[in-house]
Design an enzyme around this catalytic site. Sequence first.
Site, mmCIF file in Angstrom:
data_model
loop_
_atom_site.group_PDB
_atom_site.id
_atom_site.type_symbol
_atom_site.label_atom_id
_atom_site.label_comp_id
_atom_site.label_asym_id
_atom_site.label_seq_id
_atom_site.Cartn_x
_atom_site.Cartn_y
_atom_site.Cartn_z
ATOM 1 N N LYS A 115 0.827 -1.214 0.000
ATOM 2 C CA LYS A 115 0.000 0.000 0.000
ATOM 3 C C LYS A 115 0.856 1.257 0.000
ATOM 4 O O LYS A 115 0.481 2.268 -0.589
ATOM 5 C CB LYS A 115 -0.965 -0.004 1.184
ATOM 6 C CG LYS A 115 -2.050 -1.053 1.031
ATOM 7 C CD LYS A 115 -3.350 -0.645 1.705
ATOM 8 C CE LYS A 115 -4.429 -1.672 1.384
ATOM 9 N NZ LYS A 115 -5.649 -1.495 2.157
ATOM 10 N N LYS A 197 -6.182 -12.014 -8.234
ATOM 11 C CA LYS A 197 -7.519 -12.203 -7.654
ATOM 12 C C LYS A 197 -8.463 -11.091 -8.110
ATOM 13 O O LYS A 197 -8.014 -9.982 -8.443
ATOM 14 C CB LYS A 197 -7.454 -12.281 -6.121
ATOM 15 C CG LYS A 197 -7.166 -10.988 -5.410
ATOM 16 C CD LYS A 197 -7.467 -11.141 -3.915
ATOM 17 C CE LYS A 197 -7.472 -9.763 -3.255
ATOM 18 N NZ LYS A 197 -8.067 -9.738 -1.938
ATOM 19 N N LYS A 200 -11.907 -5.435 -5.586
ATOM 20 C CA LYS A 200 -12.788 -4.279 -5.785
ATOM 21 C C LYS A 200 -12.017 -3.029 -6.182
ATOM 22 O O LYS A 200 -12.610 -2.067 -6.638
ATOM 23 C CB LYS A 200 -13.703 -4.039 -4.579
ATOM 24 C CG LYS A 200 -13.082 -3.957 -3.212
ATOM 25 C CD LYS A 200 -14.201 -3.787 -2.172
ATOM 26 C CE LYS A 200 -13.931 -4.418 -0.840
ATOM 27 N NZ LYS A 200 -12.820 -3.835 -0.076
HETATM 28 P P1 ATP Z 1 -9.163 -4.313 -2.153
HETATM 29 O O1 ATP Z 1 -9.174 -4.397 -3.638
HETATM 30 O O2 ATP Z 1 -9.667 -2.999 -1.618
HETATM 31 O O3 ATP Z 1 -7.918 -4.807 -1.511
HETATM 32 P P2 ATP Z 1 -10.585 -6.770 -1.965
HETATM 33 O O4 ATP Z 1 -11.664 -6.913 -3.004
HETATM 34 O O5 ATP Z 1 -9.334 -7.520 -2.197
HETATM 35 O O6 ATP Z 1 -10.326 -5.268 -1.664
HETATM 36 P P3 ATP Z 1 -10.905 -7.107 0.904
HETATM 37 O O7 ATP Z 1 -11.656 -5.953 1.495
HETATM 38 O O8 ATP Z 1 -9.432 -7.191 1.090
HETATM 39 O O9 ATP Z 1 -11.294 -7.251 -0.643
HETATM 40 O O10 ATP Z 1 -11.521 -8.463 1.432
HETATM 41 C C1 ATP Z 1 -12.771 -8.640 2.019
HETATM 42 C C2 ATP Z 1 -13.022 -10.138 2.129
HETATM 43 O O11 ATP Z 1 -13.288 -10.678 0.835
HETATM 44 C C3 ATP Z 1 -11.830 -10.904 2.690
HETATM 45 O O12 ATP Z 1 -12.310 -11.880 3.595
HETATM 46 C C4 ATP Z 1 -11.216 -11.548 1.473
HETATM 47 O O13 ATP Z 1 -10.578 -12.757 1.773
HETATM 48 C C5 ATP Z 1 -12.414 -11.770 0.569
HETATM 49 N N1 ATP Z 1 -12.032 -11.695 -0.845
HETATM 50 C C6 ATP Z 1 -11.620 -10.591 -1.499
HETATM 51 N N2 ATP Z 1 -11.360 -10.848 -2.795
HETATM 52 C C7 ATP Z 1 -11.609 -12.174 -2.961
HETATM 53 C C8 ATP Z 1 -11.528 -13.065 -4.078
HETATM 54 N N3 ATP Z 1 -11.145 -12.632 -5.270
HETATM 55 N N4 ATP Z 1 -11.853 -14.354 -3.906
HETATM 56 C C9 ATP Z 1 -12.263 -14.795 -2.705
HETATM 57 N N5 ATP Z 1 -12.366 -14.018 -1.613
HETATM 58 C C10 ATP Z 1 -12.049 -12.731 -1.722
#
Ligand code: ATP
Length: 334
Positions: A115, A197, A200
């Site tokens: 970050k 992955k 968002k």
């Molecule tokens: P950012 O892009 O802001 O890092 P993110 O979409 O990766 O966000 P997080 O807020 O880090 O999401 O995660 C929220 C929850 O969703 C966590 O428990 C994480 O393990 C799950 N999660 C996020 N992305 C995935 C994915 N692609 N597949 C499965 N689980 C996910």
Amino acid sequence: MIDGKKILFSGMQATGNLTLGNYLGALKNWVTLCDEYKCFYSVVDLHSITVRQDPAELRKRARSLLTLYIAAGLDPEKNCIYYQSHVSGHSELSWILNCYTYMGELNRMTQFKDKAAKHTDNINAGLFTYPVLMAADILLYQTDVVPVGKDQLQHLEITRDIAQRFNAIYGDVFAIPEPYIGKTGASIKSLQAPEKKMSKSDENPNASIYLMDDPDTVMRKFKRAVTDLQAQVRYNPEQAGIYNLINIYSACTGKTPEEIEREFDGKGYGDFKAAVGEAVVNVLRPLQERYADLCKNKDYIDSVIKNNAEKANYYAVKTLRKVQKKIGFPERIR
Ligand code: ATP
Ligand code: LTN
């Protein structure tokens, strides 16, 4: 233990719109855990300000996320669903734990490195101590289990280290939390770069299915999803795009990868992608309908926000007072 159940804590940040990955990898599984555990699910808005936020946007997103928790099936009577910023114990315990955490430990956190590299103009101290706030979230409720993705395991490890260090000085103050690795919890990948992955914060809107995408958008994004030239629907990790689509189809329909291979034997990618799109639309439709209904019911959501913050606060204060007493803060005069 609360009411004879082990305690579970998890949270999500209200930054960006939730994706199908967040739903299939986290939210959907959370719903199944409330019978077994006493669950706390927080909208972690204190964490969100480690990156600069637009105030009106943050407020809107936080409410939308809390509403989505309920729309996804988390019953606010059974689960404690609340804003982190409404329970001041998070901030208070976080400060205390800061004094029991070493710079060297925080320096090793890979999320901070990532970050900091992404936000070079705003490498603030909160971004650095983010894992301490996360430790406070977890330890405040005497949490036994924490469902998190792989990317958060390092933060859970430091939480355990801080708790053990504190307990070694003051006695058994905190429960030591374990990660909860779900049985299914597939990692959903980007539709445009299936080695990454689905996230968002991806800049490419075609890479992610958002929970509020309408059916046409969903179908179009699957149509454009990156695949390969092998032209066979096989559950083979080397066919990363197809592998991901099978995982998505499987999570949405309950069919096994073997059943899916059989279903699409001899068929083209076009047919398969359309089927995956439809399966996703069928999962999103009821979620979107419940969400729209809940948004119309302002009083109900307001009452959930108020009641659940009070519930969470009750448990948070118990731990906080114990901690304050142990470290030698003066007693409160009643
Ligand atoms: P950012 O892009 O802001 O890092 P993110 O979409 O990766 O966000 P997080 O807020 O880090 O999401 O995660 C929220 C929850 O969703 C966590 O428990 C994480 O393990 C799950 N999660 C996020 N992305 C995935 C994915 N692609 N597949 C499965 N689980 C996910
Ligand atoms: N850092 C987590 C969100 C989060 C969390 C928590 C998860 C904050 N506090 C406590 C589990 C337990 C994330 O970005 N996914």
